[in-house]
Design an enzyme around this catalytic site. Sequence first.
Site, PDB file in Angstrom:
ATOM      1  N   TYR A 155      39.741 -70.060   0.154  1.00  0.00           N
ATOM      2  CA  TYR A 155      38.378 -70.606   0.186  1.00  0.00           C
ATOM      3  C   TYR A 155      38.483 -72.100   0.440  1.00  0.00           C
ATOM      4  CZ  TYR A 155      33.786 -72.124  -1.638  1.00  0.00           C
ATOM      5  OH  TYR A 155      32.539 -72.701  -1.790  1.00  0.00           O
ATOM      6  N   ASP A 250      44.760 -77.545   2.566  1.00  0.00           N
ATOM      7  CA  ASP A 250      43.601 -77.699   1.668  1.00  0.00           C
ATOM      8  C   ASP A 250      44.154 -77.825   0.250  1.00  0.00           C
ATOM      9  OD1 ASP A 250      40.489 -75.917   1.007  1.00  0.00           O
ATOM     10  OD2 ASP A 250      41.521 -77.521  -0.063  1.00  0.00           O
ATOM     11  N   LYS A 283      38.394 -82.571  -6.487  1.00  0.00           N
ATOM     12  CA  LYS A 283      38.622 -82.263  -7.894  1.00  0.00           C
ATOM     13  C   LYS A 283      39.330 -83.388  -8.658  1.00  0.00           C
ATOM     14  CE  LYS A 283      38.494 -77.353  -6.789  1.00  0.00           C
ATOM     15  NZ  LYS A 283      37.385 -76.729  -7.511  1.00  0.00           N
TER      16      LYS A 283
HETATM   17  P1  KE4 Z   1      33.680 -78.144  -3.521  1.00  0.00           P
HETATM   18  O1  KE4 Z   1      32.756 -78.249  -2.341  1.00  0.00           O
HETATM   19  O2  KE4 Z   1      33.254 -77.033  -4.477  1.00  0.00           O
HETATM   20  O3  KE4 Z   1      33.891 -79.492  -4.231  1.00  0.00           O
HETATM   21  O4  KE4 Z   1      35.124 -77.764  -3.001  1.00  0.00           O
HETATM   22  C1  KE4 Z   1      35.267 -76.611  -2.214  1.00  0.00           C
HETATM   23  C2  KE4 Z   1      36.709 -76.127  -2.294  1.00  0.00           C
HETATM   24  C3  KE4 Z   1      37.547 -76.385  -1.237  1.00  0.00           C
HETATM   25  N1  KE4 Z   1      38.844 -75.978  -1.248  1.00  0.00           N
HETATM   26  C4  KE4 Z   1      39.353 -75.318  -2.327  1.00  0.00           C
HETATM   27  C5  KE4 Z   1      40.783 -74.886  -2.312  1.00  0.00           C
HETATM   28  C6  KE4 Z   1      38.528 -75.039  -3.447  1.00  0.00           C
HETATM   29  O5  KE4 Z   1      39.042 -74.358  -4.500  1.00  0.00           O
HETATM   30  C7  KE4 Z   1      37.179 -75.453  -3.434  1.00  0.00           C
HETATM   31  C8  KE4 Z   1      36.232 -75.156  -4.590  1.00  0.00           C
HETATM   32  N2  KE4 Z   1      36.778 -74.360  -5.640  1.00  0.00           N
HETATM   33  C9  KE4 Z   1      35.819 -73.587  -6.409  1.00  0.00           C
HETATM   34  C10 KE4 Z   1      36.602 -72.716  -7.399  1.00  0.00           C
HETATM   35  N3  KE4 Z   1      37.367 -71.737  -6.771  1.00  0.00           N
HETATM   36  C11 KE4 Z   1      34.858 -74.486  -7.114  1.00  0.00           C
HETATM   37  C12 KE4 Z   1      33.984 -73.777  -8.126  1.00  0.00           C
HETATM   38  C13 KE4 Z   1      32.625 -73.453  -7.567  1.00  0.00           C
HETATM   39  O6  KE4 Z   1      32.524 -73.051  -6.391  1.00  0.00           O
HETATM   40  O7  KE4 Z   1      31.647 -73.578  -8.370  1.00  0.00           O
END
Ligand code: KE4
Length: 443
Positions: A155, A250, A283
Amino acid sequence: MEQPSTKPAAPQTTSRNDALFERAKKLIPGGVNSPVRAFKAVGGTPRFIQRAQGAYFWDADGKRYIDYIGSWGPMILGHGHPAVVEAVQKAALEGFSYGAPTEREVELAEEIVRLVPSLEMVRLVSSGTEAAMSAIRLARGATGRSKIIKFEGCYHGHADALLVKAGSGLATFGNPTSAGVPPEVVQHTLVLEYNHIAQLEEAFALHGKDIACLMIEPIAGNMNFVRASVPFMKRCRELCTQHGALLVFDEVMTGFRVALGGAQSVYARSIPGFKPDMTVMGKVIGGGMPLAAFGGTRAVMEQLAPLGPVYQAGTLSGNPVATACGLATLREIAKPGFYEALGERTRSLVTGLTQAAQKAGVPFCGDSEGGMFGFFLLGQLPQNYATVMTTDSPAFNRFFHAMLDSGVYYAPALYEAGFVSSAHTAADIDATVDAAAKFFSAA
Ligand code: KE4
């Protein structure tokens, strides 16, 4: 006048979480501002968190939990680290946002580049999605190509081109995984099986000259915890180099979480000189505030506006309060011994859980790197998404809720990773393992 009690309110008989959830659902779709928080995968009522400190947070009923989410990764120091709180308070008093460059953005860029050797330049943004989306656009602009490769189970945020599932075979490209994404938007996205070298080689043989980039989660935290094998990662690097495609890591989840230099520094231990061409981060670099980044070589990054033809922008990019939070966080985790201690604590959790499960004859396996861990109710560690999804999800959900009732808060989905902070103590790990042992022995 009677001093207000500082003790957390005693858990009330009727759950305020239920009442808040009903209220929230009236005005916020699903009652949440991000789907995974709704507990849809595990069932039950999401806990509305009132406050957090160290390794713990408290819900609306005043119940305390050991927090293994850490805001999905950012809270590597635990909640309310004094140095970080002080930095944020000081920054807030100087102003929230200017829409103009600041010295602290330069300091943060210098720190990120210093800690991640593959980076020569970075651009700060406000979310991982924004960083990944921008990195794709930059890769396409820098190479003049349209096709991208991603992997099933990875993701990269919710940008349209990345909400895609595998097409039927390698000749066809992806199909949208979300309504509202027109098929033509994902027609350039090829979705491959993680850790599948033959398929990767075939894709490059078919499309190599049209591929702008390959984007990968080097340790896939969105499949709970699946490592890219070293041979697979080596082939990703070789094929991208051979065909002139950019290898984009990523590291939104793994960056500064699995090691100070991120997952790329872990692979560099096995693959001499290993470096991705671009890295997406988030993060931890914001320490819990909205801050993310993408970076790479100077040649690629200088294609970005205002220097180059690839447009990218953001009102709150490099926000002064967020950069103060991120910088204070990075300064703490860069201290000698931080990752050795964190890695040991995280490993002790996975070892304890595994031993407790094995003692009860329950299929269980886990893995960890730095402050990130995963576990599966399976006999052996999965190598791809399809295997992860063979997990007995009702069993996982029973485990999740048993632990939640015991005051241990894991990710409310079996495909999500877990996180340990430097605030988690050995006693917290022991309490967690004890709670799990009770569940396993009764399972
Ligand atoms: P954000 O747009 O949520 O800040 O980041 C997206 C993203 C991009 N790449 C990786 C590897 C990620 O894990 C994420 C976001 N992770 C999720 C949890 N698997 C955030 C939690 C959520 O979506 O509420």
